[in-house]
Design an enzyme around this catalytic site. Structure first.
Site, PDB file in Angstrom:
ATOM      1  N   CYS A  61       0.821   5.326  -0.308  1.00  0.00           N
ATOM      2  CA  CYS A  61       0.755   4.012  -0.960  1.00  0.00           C
ATOM      3  C   CYS A  61       1.856   3.872  -2.013  1.00  0.00           C
ATOM      4  O   CYS A  61       1.809   4.508  -3.076  1.00  0.00           O
ATOM      5  CB  CYS A  61      -0.626   3.841  -1.600  1.00  0.00           C
ATOM      6  SG  CYS A  61      -0.788   2.375  -2.648  1.00  0.00           S
ATOM      7  N   CYS A  64       0.733   2.515  -5.419  1.00  0.00           N
ATOM      8  CA  CYS A  64      -0.005   3.556  -6.151  1.00  0.00           C
ATOM      9  C   CYS A  64       0.965   4.410  -6.960  1.00  0.00           C
ATOM     10  O   CYS A  64       0.689   4.772  -8.109  1.00  0.00           O
ATOM     11  CB  CYS A  64      -0.772   4.445  -5.179  1.00  0.00           C
ATOM     12  SG  CYS A  64      -2.073   3.606  -4.258  1.00  0.00           S
TER      13      CYS A  64
END
Length: 319
Positions: A61, A64
């Site tokens: 991700c 993230c």
């Protein structure tokens, strides 16, 4: 004696700690990774003591990876108001599944063992700070509560006779907040307790006007004045003998009251003045009542000796 009497050695033996509030927890205590097996301990149980932010993320991700350094930075700078726990949803999918996490990054705040609030996406640092303030309260409010708690703890130690422990806390507070009037008064009280009267007065000299005007500082300065006056009043044993020969020797009784006050025998000090009031209100132009009010100012309105003596004084005045 150094220029800063409360931030170096104290009483020759009492070293003032620079560890304000016990020091911040290590980074490992503020930020950690968790697992499905440890989630209850690391998040649910921990959040019963302080808010815990859970960062749901995955290695693939991109957002993230953008959010994590931001949120870690803000948590480290949050004065231990919150903890951060990170959960890799690829390795541990059951918890995010139970919470309905469908998109990452997702941050959920737990308070008291339950989810309280959250946000999704790689938000900017300012928004992360606002979120933590919303969950844990503003940083200055938390600091104020911490200072009040430390002041209360220091007073408890002093009242229990642990002058060195009280001095450590007051000194640490003053290193963080040099103009805290209550802490200044407290460190001066510690100096008085070990006979450092000159140092106590020096600690309360040349203060900013607002600090000098604080009632806590004024009470300690008045206490020092009372100690200096009592030194000049003669031998208490001789005064006791004079009263035994003539119980209406109010001048000797007034002196003895002042001496007993600085010795710490507040009940005896008050009782002598109350007896003068009862027998001769005109003595020194109601001097016994005025002196008792000076005692109250130093003892504090909620001191048991103040409360008891004020009650007796009222019964005399209004009988």
């Amino acid at each position: 004696m150094s220029d800063n009497p409360y931030a170096s050695s104290y009483g020759g033996q009492m070293n003032v700690s620079a560890n304000y509030g016990g020091g911040a927890p290590a980074a490992d205590d503020l930020i950690k990774d968790t697992t499905t097996a440890n989630f209850a301990r690391d998040v649910l149980e921990a959040s019963r003591h302080q808010p815990v932010l859970v960062d749901f993320w995955a290695p693939w991700c991109g957002p993230c990876k953008q959010l994590q350094p931001i949120i870690e930075k803000v948590v480290r700078e949050s004065a231990s108001r919150v903890k951060l726990v990170k959960l890799n949803i690829d390795d541990h999918p059951s918890i995010p599944g139970q919470l309905g996490i469908q998109s990452i990054p997702a941050v959920v705040a737990f308070v008291g063992g339950r989810p309280a609030d959250g946000f999704m996406g790689a938000v900017p640092e300012s928004q992360v700070r606002q979120f933590i303030d919303k969950i844990a309260g503003p940083a200055d409010a938390d600091e104020k509560a911490q200072i009040e708690a430390l002041l209360a703890e220091a007073k408890t130690l002093f009242d229990a006779g642990d002058v060195a422990g009280a001095a450590d806390l007051y000194g640490a507070l003053l290193q963080a907040d040099p103009e805290n009037a209550v802490a200044l008064a407290g460190i001066a009280e510690c100096m008085i307790a070990v006979g450092q009267h000159d140092n106590a007065r020096q600690a309360l000299t040349n203060l900013p006007e607002a600090v000098a005007a604080d009632p806590a500082v004024g009470a300690v300065l008045k206490k020092l004045d009372q100690i200096e006056e009592a030194r000049k009043l003669g031998d208490p044993a001789a005064l006791e003998q004079a009263l035994a020969a003539n119980p209406d020797d109010h001048a000797s009784r007034m002196k003895l009251a002042k001496i007993r006050n600085v010795e710490g025998d507040r009940q005896a000090a008050a009782d002598h003045l109350l007896l003068i009031m009862k027998r001769d209100r005109a003595f020194e132009d109601d001097g016994a009542r005025r002196e008792l009010l000076q005692f109250f100012e130093v003892w504090g309105a909620m001191d048991p000796a103040t409360i008891a003596a004020r009650r007796k004084m009222s019964s005399i005045l209004f009988s």
